[in-house]
Design a protein around this motif. Structure first.
Motif, PDB file in Angstrom:
ATOM      1  N   GLN A  62      65.821 -29.496  -5.424  1.00 36.02           N
ATOM      2  CA  GLN A  62      64.293 -29.550  -5.118  1.00 36.02           C
ATOM      3  C   GLN A  62      63.783 -29.152  -6.518  1.00 36.02           C
ATOM      4  N   VAL A  63      62.488 -29.491  -6.900  1.00 39.60           N
ATOM      5  CA  VAL A  63      61.864 -28.943  -7.956  1.00 39.60           C
ATOM      6  C   VAL A  63      60.616 -28.538  -7.294  1.00 39.60           C
ATOM      7  N   GLN A  64      60.091 -27.499  -7.616  1.00 39.01           N
ATOM      8  CA  GLN A  64      58.602 -27.177  -7.193  1.00 39.01           C
ATOM      9  C   GLN A  64      57.654 -27.109  -8.787  1.00 39.01           C
ATOM     10  N   LEU A  65      56.538 -27.624  -8.776  1.00 37.61           N
ATOM     11  CA  LEU A  65      55.678 -28.099  -9.974  1.00 37.61           C
ATOM     12  C   LEU A  65      54.431 -27.232  -9.487  1.00 37.61           C
ATOM     13  N   VAL A  66      53.908 -26.693 -10.503  1.00 41.02           N
ATOM     14  CA  VAL A  66      52.506 -25.975 -10.291  1.00 41.02           C
ATOM     15  C   VAL A  66      51.924 -26.485 -11.772  1.00 41.02           C
ATOM     16  N   GLU A  67      50.798 -27.218 -11.583  1.00 44.15           N
ATOM     17  CA  GLU A  67      49.990 -27.352 -12.654  1.00 44.15           C
ATOM     18  C   GLU A  67      48.727 -26.156 -12.818  1.00 44.15           C
ATOM     19  N   SER A  68      48.384 -26.015 -14.028  1.00 42.57           N
ATOM     20  CA  SER A  68      47.194 -25.071 -14.158  1.00 42.57           C
ATOM     21  C   SER A  68      46.297 -25.387 -15.468  1.00 42.57           C
ATOM     22  N   GLY A  69      45.202 -24.746 -16.017  1.00 44.27           N
ATOM     23  CA  GLY A  69      44.630 -25.212 -17.185  1.00 44.27           C
ATOM     24  C   GLY A  69      43.476 -26.162 -16.978  1.00 44.27           C
ATOM     25  N   GLY A  70      43.239 -26.681 -16.015  1.00 41.34           N
ATOM     26  CA  GLY A  70      42.173 -27.487 -15.738  1.00 41.34           C
ATOM     27  C   GLY A  70      40.860 -26.883 -15.733  1.00 41.34           C
ATOM     28  N   GLY A  71      39.666 -27.588 -15.927  1.00 43.12           N
ATOM     29  CA  GLY A  71      38.464 -26.987 -15.758  1.00 43.12           C
ATOM     30  C   GLY A  71      37.438 -28.221 -16.345  1.00 43.12           C
ATOM     31  N   LEU A  72      36.198 -27.376 -16.634  1.00 45.93           N
ATOM     32  CA  LEU A  72      35.205 -28.313 -17.193  1.00 45.93           C
ATOM     33  C   LEU A  72      34.895 -28.094 -18.758  1.00 45.93           C
ATOM     34  N   VAL A  73      34.904 -29.289 -19.363  1.00 43.13           N
ATOM     35  CA  VAL A  73      34.656 -29.074 -20.885  1.00 43.13           C
ATOM     36  C   VAL A  73      33.759 -30.271 -21.336  1.00 43.13           C
ATOM     37  N   GLN A  74      33.050 -30.132 -22.299  1.00 42.21           N
ATOM     38  CA  GLN A  74      32.042 -31.210 -22.705  1.00 42.21           C
ATOM     39  C   GLN A  74      32.818 -32.042 -23.513  1.00 42.21           C
ATOM     40  N   ALA A  75      32.290 -33.405 -23.494  1.00 42.71           N
ATOM     41  CA  ALA A  75      33.033 -34.296 -24.306  1.00 42.71           C
ATOM     42  C   ALA A  75      33.243 -33.982 -25.838  1.00 42.71           C
ATOM     43  N   GLY A  76      34.298 -34.139 -26.168  1.00 42.56           N
ATOM     44  CA  GLY A  76      34.750 -33.991 -27.612  1.00 42.56           C
ATOM     45  C   GLY A  76      35.470 -32.670 -27.756  1.00 42.56           C
ATOM     46  N   GLY A  77      35.509 -31.955 -26.482  1.00 42.70           N
ATOM     47  CA  GLY A  77      36.224 -30.806 -26.497  1.00 42.70           C
ATOM     48  C   GLY A  77      37.660 -30.988 -26.166  1.00 42.70           C
ATOM     49  N   SER A  78      38.376 -29.879 -26.029  1.00 46.33           N
ATOM     50  CA  SER A  78      39.957 -29.900 -25.648  1.00 46.33           C
ATOM     51  C   SER A  78      40.256 -28.975 -24.503  1.00 46.33           C
ATOM     52  N   LEU A  79      41.257 -29.369 -23.977  1.00 48.52           N
ATOM     53  CA  LEU A  79      41.822 -28.563 -22.751  1.00 48.52           C
ATOM     54  C   LEU A  79      43.579 -28.512 -22.879  1.00 48.52           C
ATOM     55  N   ARG A  80      44.176 -27.646 -22.518  1.00 43.78           N
ATOM     56  CA  ARG A  80      45.761 -27.857 -22.480  1.00 43.78           C
ATOM     57  C   ARG A  80      46.086 -27.485 -20.917  1.00 43.78           C
ATOM     58  N   LEU A  81      46.718 -28.549 -20.492  1.00 45.02           N
ATOM     59  CA  LEU A  81      47.353 -28.124 -19.097  1.00 45.02           C
ATOM     60  C   LEU A  81      48.885 -27.752 -19.229  1.00 45.02           C
ATOM     61  N   SER A  82      49.148 -26.978 -18.225  1.00 37.01           N
ATOM     62  CA  SER A  82      50.590 -26.317 -18.073  1.00 37.01           C
ATOM     63  C   SER A  82      51.029 -26.887 -16.691  1.00 37.01           C
ATOM     64  N   CYS A  83      52.291 -27.015 -16.772  1.00 40.53           N
ATOM     65  CA  CYS A  83      53.036 -27.668 -15.485  1.00 40.53           C
ATOM     66  C   CYS A  83      54.240 -26.622 -15.361  1.00 40.53           C
ATOM     67  N   ALA A  84      54.329 -25.580 -14.572  1.00 39.54           N
ATOM     68  CA  ALA A  84      55.489 -24.650 -14.648  1.00 39.54           C
ATOM     69  C   ALA A  84      56.493 -25.232 -13.516  1.00 39.54           C
ATOM     70  N   ALA A  85      57.790 -25.261 -13.764  1.00 37.12           N
ATOM     71  CA  ALA A  85      58.868 -25.809 -12.902  1.00 37.12           C
ATOM     72  C   ALA A  85      59.430 -24.829 -12.161  1.00 37.12           C
ATOM     73  N   SER A  86      59.940 -24.699 -11.136  1.00 32.90           N
ATOM     74  CA  SER A  86      61.026 -23.986 -10.578  1.00 32.90           C
ATOM     75  C   SER A  86      61.964 -24.879  -9.590  1.00 32.90           C
ATOM     76  N   GLY A  87      63.123 -24.059  -9.205  1.00 33.13           N
ATOM     77  CA  GLY A  87      63.995 -24.664  -8.422  1.00 33.13           C
ATOM     78  C   GLY A  87      65.127 -25.200  -9.352  1.00 33.13           C
ATOM     79  N   ARG A  88      65.549 -26.617  -9.284  1.00 37.44           N
ATOM     80  CA  ARG A  88      66.623 -27.249  -9.913  1.00 37.44           C
ATOM     81  C   ARG A  88      66.399 -27.089 -11.256  1.00 37.44           C
ATOM     82  N   THR A  89      67.321 -27.160 -12.019  1.00 35.07           N
ATOM     83  CA  THR A  89      67.294 -27.141 -13.469  1.00 35.07           C
ATOM     84  C   THR A  89      66.332 -28.122 -14.087  1.00 35.07           C
TER      85      THR A  89
END
Length: 123
Positions: free
Chosen positions: A1-28
């Motif tokens: 089993q692998v558990q995944l948790v995303e973060s980093g979303g939000g509201l941004v204006q066109a032309g802007g940037s965001l970085r999303l993360s996905c943290a994993a736990s459990g199996r290698t």
């Protein structure tokens, strides 16, 4: 089993940037190729990009190629999605998935999914 948790979303204006993360736990973490998908209201979940186990190869959909970059830090069990030059049509819930194959563009080839994080791009 692998558990995944995303973060980093939000509201941004066109032309802007965001970085999303996905943290994993459990199996290698390094057992898996990792993919990013997105789903807009009323639409199917669509492929965004994927990265192989070692992190030295990536593959992207045409709609994001040149704007989005996937990377991973296996020491931190985390995969990232750097999104630049965002457009209103990038608005969606973004999901990360873990799978055995690379490159895998079908959501059916991913065994584990996170809960998603909302990205909204205003015009």
């Amino acid at each position: 089993q692998v558990q995944l948790v995303e973060s980093g979303g939000g509201l941004v204006q066109a032309g802007g940037s965001l970085r999303l993360s996905c943290a994993a736990s459990g199996r290698t973490f390094t057992f898996y190729a990792m993919g990013w998908f997105r789903q807009a209201p009323g639409k199917e979940r669509e492929f965004v990009g994927t990265i192989n186990r070692n992190g030295d190869n990536t593959y992207y959909s045409d709609s994001v190629k040149g704007r989005f970059t996937i990377s991973r830090d296996n020491a931190k069990n985390t995969v990232y999605l750097q999104m630049n030059s965002l457009k209103p049509e990038d608005t969606a819930v973004y999901y990360c998935g873990a799978g055995d194959k690379f490159p895998a563009t079908s959501r059916l080839l991913y065994n584990y999914w996170g809960q998603g994080t909302q990205v909204t791009v205003s015009s």
